[in-house]
Design an enzyme around this catalytic site. Structure first.
Site, mmCIF file in Angstrom:
data_model
loop_
_atom_site.group_PDB
_atom_site.id
_atom_site.type_symbol
_atom_site.label_atom_id
_atom_site.label_comp_id
_atom_site.label_asym_id
_atom_site.label_seq_id
_atom_site.Cartn_x
_atom_site.Cartn_y
_atom_site.Cartn_z
ATOM 1 N N MET A 10 -6.614 -2.079 -19.938
ATOM 2 C CA MET A 10 -6.883 -1.420 -18.651
ATOM 3 C C MET A 10 -7.564 -0.058 -18.866
ATOM 4 O O MET A 10 -6.989 0.986 -18.603
ATOM 5 C CB MET A 10 -5.563 -1.230 -17.886
ATOM 6 C CG MET A 10 -4.840 -2.529 -17.587
ATOM 7 S SD MET A 10 -3.156 -2.273 -16.978
ATOM 8 C CE MET A 10 -2.290 -1.816 -18.494
ATOM 9 N N GLN A 52 -5.111 -3.183 -7.422
ATOM 10 C CA GLN A 52 -5.264 -1.778 -7.054
ATOM 11 C C GLN A 52 -6.064 -1.643 -5.760
ATOM 12 O O GLN A 52 -5.638 -0.954 -4.822
ATOM 13 C CB GLN A 52 -5.980 -1.018 -8.177
ATOM 14 C CG GLN A 52 -5.172 -0.862 -9.453
ATOM 15 C CD GLN A 52 -5.975 -0.186 -10.559
ATOM 16 O OE1 GLN A 52 -7.204 -0.067 -10.482
ATOM 17 N NE2 GLN A 52 -5.293 0.266 -11.592
ATOM 18 N N THR A 83 -2.599 3.330 -19.915
ATOM 19 C CA THR A 83 -3.387 3.706 -18.753
ATOM 20 C C THR A 83 -2.578 4.711 -17.960
ATOM 21 O O THR A 83 -1.348 4.670 -17.995
ATOM 22 C CB THR A 83 -3.702 2.481 -17.867
ATOM 23 O OG1 THR A 83 -4.168 2.906 -16.592
ATOM 24 C CG2 THR A 83 -2.481 1.615 -17.658
ATOM 25 N N THR A 85 -3.162 5.333 -14.388
ATOM 26 C CA THR A 85 -2.959 4.863 -13.021
ATOM 27 C C THR A 85 -1.785 3.899 -12.897
ATOM 28 O O THR A 85 -1.002 3.974 -11.944
ATOM 29 C CB THR A 85 -4.237 4.188 -12.484
ATOM 30 O OG1 THR A 85 -5.291 5.152 -12.467
ATOM 31 C CG2 THR A 85 -4.042 3.633 -11.092
ATOM 32 N N CYS A 196 -7.436 9.827 -16.810
ATOM 33 C CA CYS A 196 -7.820 8.414 -16.869
ATOM 34 C C CYS A 196 -8.185 8.166 -18.316
ATOM 35 O O CYS A 196 -8.915 8.962 -18.920
ATOM 36 C CB CYS A 196 -9.000 8.127 -15.946
ATOM 37 S SG CYS A 196 -9.696 6.480 -16.176
ATOM 38 N N THR A 197 -7.696 7.100 -18.883
ATOM 39 C CA THR A 197 -7.840 6.899 -20.325
ATOM 40 C C THR A 197 -9.272 6.626 -20.763
ATOM 41 O O THR A 197 -9.554 6.615 -21.958
ATOM 42 C CB THR A 197 -6.911 5.771 -20.819
ATOM 43 O OG1 THR A 197 -7.092 4.608 -20.004
ATOM 44 C CG2 THR A 197 -5.459 6.206 -20.751
ATOM 45 N N GLU A 198 -10.196 6.426 -19.802
ATOM 46 C CA GLU A 198 -11.602 6.248 -20.161
ATOM 47 C C GLU A 198 -12.400 7.551 -20.155
ATOM 48 O O GLU A 198 -13.472 7.619 -20.762
ATOM 49 C CB GLU A 198 -12.297 5.254 -19.207
ATOM 50 C CG GLU A 198 -11.979 3.802 -19.446
ATOM 51 C CD GLU A 198 -10.614 3.416 -18.920
ATOM 52 O OE1 GLU A 198 -9.993 2.492 -19.475
ATOM 53 O OE2 GLU A 198 -10.146 4.056 -17.948
#
Length: 230
Positions: A10, A52, A83, A85, A196-198
């Site tokens: 994710m 989501q 993640t 979220t 956010c992990t991205e």
């Protein structure tokens, strides 16, 4: 060393970073050919994102809860949800397992306090920036949390889902993040949470005049700490 249970996918781009940081941290601590004892359950992000966008958080919690239960049965001794979220459904996941979950916001708050910072800005998906499940966890440590304005939140969310989660790194989007970060610093932010992990794939320390708190690195290193606890 305890076995880490990772719920990934994710997106898988950021899950790769978790795996890399965790194993590099173990190697740095133990040397030689050492690596982390870990098990990853990678979900289908398309299914999660649909939950989501439809507001079907109960279904998302069920999916992650089942993943955590599988990891526990496979021998994981604690869970890391890779993640930000999806920590919205952490209580649903906890009900499915007997082992603990290492919460990403708690790890981040600890790092912020250690840096002596009292006001931070939070960047992430619109769910993380707008809803209370994450901000309240940070604020519980007596840290003030700022977020971008509504238009900026929409832009950030679009970049996350339409670019970063698809592995696209666009210089123009980095410039957008830089401008948003500058505005938040002007409002009093002493640090920026890459919530956010991205985002850490795009935004680097040189893109901010204040300290960045990359939640992937923070959470992954905290997982290694937990793995070595007796």
């Amino acid at each position: 060393m305890k076995t880490i249970g990772l719920i990934g996918g994710m997106s898988w781009e950021s899950s790769v970073e978790y795996y890399r940081v965790i194993n590099e941290e173990v190697k740095n601590r133990l040397g030689g050919l050492h690596s982390a004892k870990s098990i990853m359950y990678s979900v289908d992000f398309e299914e999660i994102e649909r939950c989501q966008s439809e507001g079907n958080w109960a279904k998302a919690g069920e999916i992650l809860g089942d993943a955590a239960h599988s990891l526990e049965k496979a021998g994981a001794e604690f869970i890391v949800i890779c993640t930000n979220t999806m920590h919205k459904v952490v209580e649903d996941v906890e009900r499915k397992i007997e082992i603990p979950i290492l919460h990403i916001a708690d790890a981040t708050a600890k790092k912020i306090l250690k840096a002596g910072i009292k006001t931070v800005a939070l960047l992430g998906t619109k769910y993380t920036m707008e809803q209370d499940f994450y901000k309240s966890r940070i604020a519980a440590s007596d840290i003030q949390v700022l977020v971008p304005n509504e238009e900026e939140r929409e832009v950030i969310n679009k970049i996350i889902f339409q670019e970063l989660c698809l592995g696209k790194i666009e210089p123009s989007s980095r410039d957008i993040f830089r401008r948003i970060i500058m505005g938040l610093i002007a409002q009093g932010a002493e640090g920026i949470i890459l919530g956010c992990t991205e985002i850490g794939l795009l935004v680097k320390p040189e893109d901010s005049e204040v300290k960045l708190f990359d939640t992937v690195v923070i959470h992954a290193v905290e997982a290694v700490e937990a793995a070595f606890e007796k």
